[in-house]
Design a protein around this motif. Structure first.
Motif, PDB file in Angstrom:
ATOM      1  N   CYS A  10       0.835  -1.190   0.000  1.00 51.10           N
ATOM      2  CA  CYS A  10       0.000   0.000   0.000  1.00 51.10           C
ATOM      3  C   CYS A  10       0.877   1.250   0.000  1.00 51.10           C
ATOM      4  O   CYS A  10       2.077   1.189   0.291  1.00 51.10           O
ATOM      5  N   MET A  11       0.256   2.372  -0.312  1.00 58.20           N
ATOM      6  CA  MET A  11       0.915   3.671  -0.222  1.00 58.20           C
ATOM      7  C   MET A  11       0.492   4.289   1.107  1.00 58.20           C
ATOM      8  O   MET A  11      -0.707   4.445   1.384  1.00 58.20           O
ATOM      9  N   THR A  12       1.472   4.620   1.923  1.00 55.51           N
ATOM     10  CA  THR A  12       1.219   5.022   3.308  1.00 55.51           C
ATOM     11  C   THR A  12       1.693   6.449   3.552  1.00 55.51           C
ATOM     12  O   THR A  12       2.758   6.847   3.070  1.00 55.51           O
ATOM     13  N   THR A  13       0.884   7.189   4.304  1.00 55.92           N
ATOM     14  CA  THR A  13       1.259   8.540   4.726  1.00 55.92           C
ATOM     15  C   THR A  13       0.973   8.681   6.217  1.00 55.92           C
ATOM     16  O   THR A  13      -0.124   8.345   6.680  1.00 55.92           O
ATOM     17  N   VAL A  14       1.962   9.163   6.971  1.00 53.90           N
ATOM     18  CA  VAL A  14       1.805   9.393   8.411  1.00 53.90           C
ATOM     19  C   VAL A  14       1.869  10.891   8.667  1.00 53.90           C
ATOM     20  O   VAL A  14       2.783  11.581   8.174  1.00 53.90           O
ATOM     21  N   ASP A  19      -9.351   2.870   3.642  1.00 52.72           N
ATOM     22  CA  ASP A  19      -9.618   3.172   5.057  1.00 52.72           C
ATOM     23  C   ASP A  19      -8.893   2.226   6.008  1.00 52.72           C
ATOM     24  O   ASP A  19      -9.443   1.798   7.020  1.00 52.72           O
ATOM     25  N   ARG A  20      -7.663   1.890   5.658  1.00 55.32           N
ATOM     26  CA  ARG A  20      -6.813   1.134   6.570  1.00 55.32           C
ATOM     27  C   ARG A  20      -5.805   2.091   7.179  1.00 55.32           C
ATOM     28  O   ARG A  20      -5.439   3.106   6.589  1.00 55.32           O
ATOM     29  N   GLY A  21      -5.278   1.741   8.346  1.00 57.34           N
ATOM     30  CA  GLY A  21      -4.251   2.557   8.968  1.00 57.34           C
ATOM     31  C   GLY A  21      -4.222   2.371  10.469  1.00 57.34           C
ATOM     32  O   GLY A  21      -4.761   1.393  10.997  1.00 57.34           O
ATOM     33  N   TRP A  22      -3.587   3.312  11.163  1.00 57.17           N
ATOM     34  CA  TRP A  22      -3.488   3.213  12.607  1.00 57.17           C
ATOM     35  C   TRP A  22      -3.267   4.588  13.213  1.00 57.17           C
ATOM     36  O   TRP A  22      -2.952   5.556  12.518  1.00 57.17           O
ATOM     37  N   THR A  23      -3.439   4.657  14.524  1.00 50.49           N
ATOM     38  CA  THR A  23      -3.175   5.877  15.278  1.00 50.49           C
ATOM     39  C   THR A  23      -2.288   5.522  16.467  1.00 50.49           C
ATOM     40  O   THR A  23      -2.530   4.524  17.146  1.00 50.49           O
ATOM     41  N   HIS A  24      -1.236   6.340  16.696  1.00 51.72           N
ATOM     42  CA  HIS A  24      -0.391   6.204  17.884  1.00 51.72           C
ATOM     43  C   HIS A  24      -0.567   7.450  18.741  1.00 51.72           C
ATOM     44  O   HIS A  24      -0.614   8.572  18.214  1.00 51.72           O
ATOM     45  N   TRP A  25      -0.667   7.263  20.041  1.00 53.69           N
ATOM     46  CA  TRP A  25      -0.637   8.417  20.928  1.00 53.69           C
ATOM     47  C   TRP A  25      -0.124   7.990  22.296  1.00 53.69           C
ATOM     48  O   TRP A  25      -0.156   6.808  22.648  1.00 53.69           O
ATOM     49  N   ILE A  63      -7.166   1.642  12.569  1.00 53.83           N
ATOM     50  CA  ILE A  63      -8.298   2.324  11.936  1.00 53.83           C
ATOM     51  C   ILE A  63      -8.736   1.471  10.765  1.00 53.83           C
ATOM     52  O   ILE A  63      -7.989   1.310   9.813  1.00 53.83           O
ATOM     53  N   ASP A  64      -9.915   0.921  10.830  1.00 54.58           N
ATOM     54  CA  ASP A  64     -10.298  -0.027   9.794  1.00 54.58           C
ATOM     55  C   ASP A  64     -11.802  -0.014   9.578  1.00 54.58           C
ATOM     56  O   ASP A  64     -12.559  -0.616  10.331  1.00 54.58           O
ATOM     57  N   GLN A  65     -12.226   0.695   8.555  1.00 55.44           N
ATOM     58  CA  GLN A  65     -13.648   0.724   8.236  1.00 55.44           C
ATOM     59  C   GLN A  65     -14.148  -0.643   7.784  1.00 55.44           C
ATOM     60  O   GLN A  65     -15.344  -0.927   7.836  1.00 55.44           O
ATOM     61  N   HIS A  66     -13.207  -1.508   7.358  1.00 55.60           N
ATOM     62  CA  HIS A  66     -13.620  -2.835   6.916  1.00 55.60           C
ATOM     63  C   HIS A  66     -14.263  -3.610   8.056  1.00 55.60           C
ATOM     64  O   HIS A  66     -15.173  -4.411   7.856  1.00 55.60           O
ATOM     65  N   LEU A  67     -13.820  -3.345   9.294  1.00 61.96           N
ATOM     66  CA  LEU A  67     -14.445  -3.986  10.449  1.00 61.96           C
ATOM     67  C   LEU A  67     -15.916  -3.581  10.532  1.00 61.96           C
ATOM     68  O   LEU A  67     -16.792  -4.412  10.770  1.00 61.96           O
ATOM     69  N   MET A  68     -16.171  -2.291  10.342  1.00 62.41           N
ATOM     70  CA  MET A  68     -17.542  -1.800  10.386  1.00 62.41           C
ATOM     71  C   MET A  68     -18.369  -2.431   9.275  1.00 62.41           C
ATOM     72  O   MET A  68     -19.503  -2.857   9.484  1.00 62.41           O
ATOM     73  N   GLN A  69     -17.783  -2.525   8.078  1.00 62.88           N
ATOM     74  CA  GLN A  69     -18.500  -3.088   6.950  1.00 62.88           C
ATOM     75  C   GLN A  69     -18.754  -4.576   7.136  1.00 62.88           C
ATOM     76  O   GLN A  69     -19.741  -5.113   6.656  1.00 62.88           O
ATOM     77  N   THR A  70     -17.854  -5.251   7.851  1.00 63.00           N
ATOM     78  CA  THR A  70     -17.976  -6.691   8.020  1.00 63.00           C
ATOM     79  C   THR A  70     -18.957  -7.060   9.117  1.00 63.00           C
ATOM     80  O   THR A  70     -19.727  -7.999   8.987  1.00 63.00           O
ATOM     81  N   GLU A  99      -0.752  15.808  18.985  1.00 63.46           N
ATOM     82  CA  GLU A  99       0.389  14.987  19.386  1.00 63.46           C
ATOM     83  C   GLU A  99       0.208  13.532  18.975  1.00 63.46           C
ATOM     84  O   GLU A  99       0.980  12.667  19.375  1.00 63.46           O
ATOM     85  N   ARG A 100      -0.786  13.267  18.172  1.00 61.89           N
ATOM     86  CA  ARG A 100      -1.036  11.900  17.698  1.00 61.89           C
ATOM     87  C   ARG A 100      -0.395  11.687  16.332  1.00 61.89           C
ATOM     88  O   ARG A 100      -0.346  12.591  15.504  1.00 61.89           O
ATOM     89  N   LEU A 101       0.036  10.443  16.121  1.00 69.55           N
ATOM     90  CA  LEU A 101       0.493  10.032  14.797  1.00 69.55           C
ATOM     91  C   LEU A 101      -0.667   9.353  14.092  1.00 69.55           C
ATOM     92  O   LEU A 101      -1.229   8.379  14.603  1.00 69.55           O
ATOM     93  N   GLU A 102      -1.043   9.876  12.925  1.00 65.65           N
ATOM     94  CA  GLU A 102      -2.153   9.305  12.158  1.00 65.65           C
ATOM     95  C   GLU A 102      -1.600   8.699  10.873  1.00 65.65           C
ATOM     96  O   GLU A 102      -0.960   9.384  10.081  1.00 65.65           O
ATOM     97  N   CYS A 103      -1.857   7.400  10.672  1.00 64.02           N
ATOM     98  CA  CYS A 103      -1.381   6.709   9.476  1.00 64.02           C
ATOM     99  C   CYS A 103      -2.563   6.368   8.576  1.00 64.02           C
ATOM    100  O   CYS A 103      -3.557   5.792   9.032  1.00 64.02           O
ATOM    101  N   ALA A 104      -2.462   6.719   7.307  1.00 68.80           N
ATOM    102  CA  ALA A 104      -3.481   6.369   6.311  1.00 68.80           C
ATOM    103  C   ALA A 104      -2.829   5.516   5.237  1.00 68.80           C
ATOM    104  O   ALA A 104      -1.764   5.862   4.718  1.00 68.80           O
ATOM    105  N   GLN A 105      -3.472   4.398   4.917  1.00 69.68           N
ATOM    106  CA  GLN A 105      -2.933   3.466   3.930  1.00 69.68           C
ATOM    107  C   GLN A 105      -3.894   3.364   2.752  1.00 69.68           C
ATOM    108  O   GLN A 105      -5.093   3.175   2.940  1.00 69.68           O
ATOM    109  N   LYS A 106      -3.371   3.480   1.537  1.00 70.90           N
ATOM    110  CA  LYS A 106      -4.164   3.343   0.320  1.00 70.90           C
ATOM    111  C   LYS A 106      -3.698   2.101  -0.412  1.00 70.90           C
ATOM    112  O   LYS A 106      -2.514   1.957  -0.724  1.00 70.90           O
TER     113      LYS A 106
END
Length: 229
Positions: free
Chosen positions: A83-87, A104-110, A121-128, A92-99
Motif C-alpha cells: 500500500c501507499m502510506t502517509t503518516v 480506510d486502513r491505517g493506525w493511530t499512535h498516541w 483504523i479499519d472501516q472494513h471492520l464496520m462493513q464486516t 500529538e497523535r500520529l495518524e497513518c493512512a494506507q491506500k
C-alpha cells in the motif's frame, strides 16, 4: 516538536486484535497464535523522521518514514498487502493512512500517562460486522426452496429383536464396555441376556426417553477407550 515517541515500548494489553485479524482474512490458526503473542516496539524518532521496529517471537517488522511524505509499504508476512502510506501529525497523535486494495486502513499512535497506545483504523471492520439494514422489516423470502417428500419414510415401528441381534452381531467384541463392564462378547454368546437387553430398549422406545447415563461419555486415562458412563 509534537509528542516524544522515542524509546522502547513493551506491550501490556491487546484488545479486539482477533476481530481485526479476521477482517484482514488472516486464517484462524494464525489469529489464535497472534492474540497470545505480545509484541514490543522500538521507536527511533528524530524530529519528523521515524524508524519503528515491531518485534515478536515469530516475525519482526520495520517501517521508516518522514511525517507528511507518502511512501510504499510492503506488509509481506503481516497481512501480505502492499500500500501507499502517509503518516501525519494530529496534535500529538500520529495518524497513518494506507491506500491499497482495501481503503480506510491505517493506525493511530498516541501517548497517555507514559503509555503508548496503538489503535487500528479499519472501516472494513464496520462493513464486516454491522448491518445497515438491521432495522428494516423483513419482506417475503423468495429464495427458499420446497423440498420433495422423502422417498423412504422413517421407520417409527417398535424396535425388533432381530434388529438388536444384527447390531450386536456387527459390533466388535473388543469394543469398550460401559460402567457395568458388560462387553458385546457377552451379548453375542448369551441369547437370553440379549433378549433381556431388547426388552429394556423396547421400554425406552415406548417412553420415548433416553436414560441420562446414556448421554454422558467417560474416558479411561490409561488407555484409549471411550465408553458410555
Amino acid at each position: 516538536m509534537p509528542g516524544l515517541y522515542h524509546g522502547f515500548w513493551k506491550m501490556i494489553s491487546n484488545e479486539n486484535f482477533e476481530a481485526y485479524l479476521k477482517a484482514l482474512d488472516v486464517n484462524i490458526a494464525v489469529r489464535k497464535i497472534a492474540t497470545l503473542v505480545f509484541c514490543d516496539k522500538d521507536i527511533n524518532q528524530n524530529g519528523d523522521h521515524f524508524i519503528i521496529r515491531t518485534f515478536s517471537p515469530f516475525r519482526s517488522y520495520t517501517m521508516e518514514f518522514d511525517i507528511g511524505q507518502e511512501f510504499e509499504e510492503d506488509l509481506k508476512g503481516i497481512d501480505d498487502r502492499k500500500c501507499m502510506t502517509t503518516v501525519t501529525w494530529d496534535g500529538e497523535r500520529l495518524e497513518c493512512a494506507q491506500k491499497g486494495e482495501i481503503e480506510d486502513r491505517g493506525w493511530t499512535h498516541w501517548i497517555d500517562e507514559a503509555h503508548l497506545h496503538v489503535e487500528e483504523i479499519d472501516q472494513h471492520l464496520m462493513q464486516t460486522y454491522s448491518d445497515p439494514g438491521r432495522e428494516l422489516e423483513l419482506g417475503e423470502c423468495n429464495i427458499l426452496i420446497d423440498l420433495p417428500e422423502p422417498e423412504v419414510q422413517f421407520d417409527l415401528t417398535e424396535l425388533q429383536l432381530k434388529e438388536v441381534r444384527e447390531v450386536v452381531h456387527k459390533a466388535r467384541a473388543r469394543s469398550a464396555p460401559g460402567p457395568s463392564g458388560t462387553s458385546f462378547k457377552v451379548y453375542k454368546n448369551c441369547p437370553k441376556l440379549l433378549l433381556h437387553l431388547w426388552k429394556i430398549l423396547r421400554i425406552f422406545w415406548r417412553k420415548a426417553k433416553i436414560p441420562e447415563q446414556w448421554r454422558v461419555a467417560g474416558v479411561d486415562p490409561e488407555g484409549e477407550k471411550l465408553h458410555p458412563a
